[in-house]
Design an enzyme around this catalytic site. Structure first.
Site, mmCIF file in Angstrom:
data_model
loop_
_atom_site.group_PDB
_atom_site.id
_atom_site.type_symbol
_atom_site.label_atom_id
_atom_site.label_comp_id
_atom_site.label_asym_id
_atom_site.label_seq_id
_atom_site.Cartn_x
_atom_site.Cartn_y
_atom_site.Cartn_z
ATOM 1 N N TYR A 59 -15.212 6.024 -12.933
ATOM 2 C CA TYR A 59 -14.976 4.868 -12.060
ATOM 3 C C TYR A 59 -15.612 3.615 -12.683
ATOM 4 O O TYR A 59 -14.965 2.562 -12.766
ATOM 5 C CB TYR A 59 -15.569 5.155 -10.676
ATOM 6 C CG TYR A 59 -15.427 4.032 -9.670
ATOM 7 C CD1 TYR A 59 -14.212 3.791 -9.031
ATOM 8 C CD2 TYR A 59 -16.508 3.216 -9.352
ATOM 9 C CE1 TYR A 59 -14.087 2.771 -8.101
ATOM 10 C CE2 TYR A 59 -16.393 2.199 -8.417
ATOM 11 C CZ TYR A 59 -15.183 1.977 -7.793
ATOM 12 O OH TYR A 59 -15.064 0.964 -6.878
ATOM 13 N N ASP A 83 0.857 -1.195 0.000
ATOM 14 C CA ASP A 83 0.000 0.000 0.000
ATOM 15 C C ASP A 83 0.882 1.231 0.000
ATOM 16 O O ASP A 83 2.083 1.159 0.315
ATOM 17 C CB ASP A 83 -0.910 0.000 1.248
ATOM 18 C CG ASP A 83 -2.211 0.775 1.039
ATOM 19 O OD1 ASP A 83 -2.141 1.975 0.741
ATOM 20 O OD2 ASP A 83 -3.285 0.173 1.175
ATOM 21 N N ASN A 103 -6.336 -5.324 -5.426
ATOM 22 C CA ASN A 103 -7.420 -4.685 -4.676
ATOM 23 C C ASN A 103 -7.332 -3.156 -4.672
ATOM 24 O O ASN A 103 -8.366 -2.485 -4.576
ATOM 25 C CB ASN A 103 -7.386 -5.211 -3.236
ATOM 26 C CG ASN A 103 -8.231 -4.377 -2.302
ATOM 27 O OD1 ASN A 103 -9.446 -4.483 -2.276
ATOM 28 N ND2 ASN A 103 -7.570 -3.507 -1.524
ATOM 29 N N ASP A 159 3.446 1.735 -4.833
ATOM 30 C CA ASP A 159 2.516 2.497 -5.671
ATOM 31 C C ASP A 159 2.214 1.619 -6.884
ATOM 32 O O ASP A 159 3.088 1.378 -7.720
ATOM 33 C CB ASP A 159 3.172 3.817 -6.102
ATOM 34 C CG ASP A 159 2.259 4.638 -6.999
ATOM 35 O OD1 ASP A 159 1.217 4.119 -7.453
ATOM 36 O OD2 ASP A 159 2.597 5.815 -7.247
ATOM 37 N N VAL A 160 0.971 1.147 -6.983
ATOM 38 C CA VAL A 160 0.621 0.168 -8.034
ATOM 39 C C VAL A 160 0.691 0.745 -9.444
ATOM 40 O O VAL A 160 0.641 -0.006 -10.422
ATOM 41 C CB VAL A 160 -0.785 -0.448 -7.815
ATOM 42 C CG1 VAL A 160 -0.848 -1.254 -6.537
ATOM 43 C CG2 VAL A 160 -1.884 0.620 -7.861
ATOM 44 N N LYS A 174 -13.909 0.000 -13.802
ATOM 45 C CA LYS A 174 -14.299 -1.283 -13.216
ATOM 46 C C LYS A 174 -14.864 -2.228 -14.277
ATOM 47 O O LYS A 174 -14.698 -3.448 -14.184
ATOM 48 C CB LYS A 174 -15.281 -1.063 -12.070
ATOM 49 C CG LYS A 174 -14.643 -0.352 -10.864
ATOM 50 C CD LYS A 174 -13.477 -1.152 -10.300
ATOM 51 C CE LYS A 174 -12.846 -0.527 -9.076
ATOM 52 N NZ LYS A 174 -11.738 -1.325 -8.517
#
Ligand SMILES: NC(=O)c1ccc[n+]([C@@H]2O[C@H](COP(=O)([O-])OP(=O)(O)OC[C@H]3O[C@@H](n4cnc5c(N)ncnc54)[C@H](O)[C@@H]3O)[C@@H](O)[C@H]2O)c1
Length: 261
Positions: free
Chosen positions: A159, A37, A90, A63-64, A163
């Site tokens: 968003y 995270d 996630n 940091d993804v 998704k």
């Protein structure tokens, strides 16, 4: 049921909310868990809590959206815990805004975490999971989509766009890895509104009074309450475990019946 004994798991955005509960649950189920995270204080505290209660967990700052960070966290997870079996993509961000008023900067920020982050995680997980023998338990990649990836919304189109993208990226990953002969499964989870810091932010920016929020939560779905992180974590655990051995490319909806009507 739903045991993951001896498996190595990496949970992004695992410091709190759904990811935090998933990390706890995986550790209780016997996995060694890398919690990653941006939130160092919360992440280190959770890893400490898991270790104190007899589980095995480490925290890695991550940091993804950065590919070099993915290379580092996968390498460090494997060096400290062992070869990766389970990836839970996630980490995610939400933003309220009608399309006309959404800036390109906001669009890029949401896509970077929700789409690029999932792509990079999948890319680097496949890189290490692909050598798994065909007769071993499959490696499992689990992507957090949303009911917002299944049905539209009046307040968060970007968003929803991300998704929905995660939903089909998941199915394409499932097909591609099998076509290449890899022993990897990939499934998506679609939570409905679930109590978490992200959901607190959603409700705080809704212009509803506290009483209206209580009434809203009670009528949001068929079961009359918001989900708890544990409700979602249990579905993720199932997909991580070998109890879901015949599932890949699937979408697991955990929404109290929100999308049934
Ligand atoms: N809570 C809900 O109602 C709900 C519903 C449907 C889907 N989801 C999805 O479930 C996932 C978890 O949501 P949550 O409600 O627990 O949210 P949350 O905000 O409580 O937790 C998300 C975590 O992701 C981390 N994160 C954000 N950007 C990051 C980055 N660039 N790199 C690494 N970590 C980063 C945050 O620091 C945070 O710890 C998200 O993908 C979200 O879109 C949530």
């Amino acid at each position: 049921m739903n045991r993951v004994d001896g498996k190595i798991a990496l949970v992004t955005g695992g410091a709190r909310g759904i990811g935090g509960e998933t990390a706890r649950r995986l550790a209780q189920g016997g996995a060694s868990v890398a919690i990653t995270d941006l939130l160092e204080t919360e992440g280190k505290a959770l890893a400490g809590e898991i270790v104190e209660s007899g589980g095995n967990a480490i925290f890695l700052t991550h940091d993804v959206t950065r590919e070099d960070a993915w290379q580092q966290v996968v390498a460090e997870t494997e060096q400290r815990l062992g070869q990766l079996d389970i990836l839970v993509n996630n980490a995610g961000v939400w933003s309220r805004g009608v399309i006309e008023e959404t800036s390109v900067e906001d669009f890029d920020r949401i896509c970077a975490v929700n789409l690029k982050g999932v792509f990079l995680g999948t890319k680097h997980a496949i890189g290490t999971m692909k050598n798994r023998p065909p007769d071993a338990d499959s490696a499992s990649i689990i992507n957090l989509s949303s009911t917002a990836g299944l049905v539209g919304s009046a307040t968060s189109a970007v968003y929803s766009m991300t998704k929905g993208g995660v939903r089909l990226f998941t199915k394409s990953t499932a097909i591609e890895v099998r076509a290449r002969g890899y022993n990897i499964r990939c499934n998506s989870v679609h939570p409905g509104a679930t109590e978490s810091p992200m959901q607190d932010d959603i409700l705080a920016t809704s212009n509803m009074s506290p009483d209206e929020i209580i009434a809203f939560k009670a009528t949001r779905n068929l079961l009359g309450r918001y989900g708890e992180p544990i409700d979602i974590a249990k579905a993720i655990m199932f997909l991580a475990s070998n109890d879901s051995a015949f599932m890949t490319g699937s979408e697991v909806v955990v929404d109290g019946g929100y999308t049934a009507r």
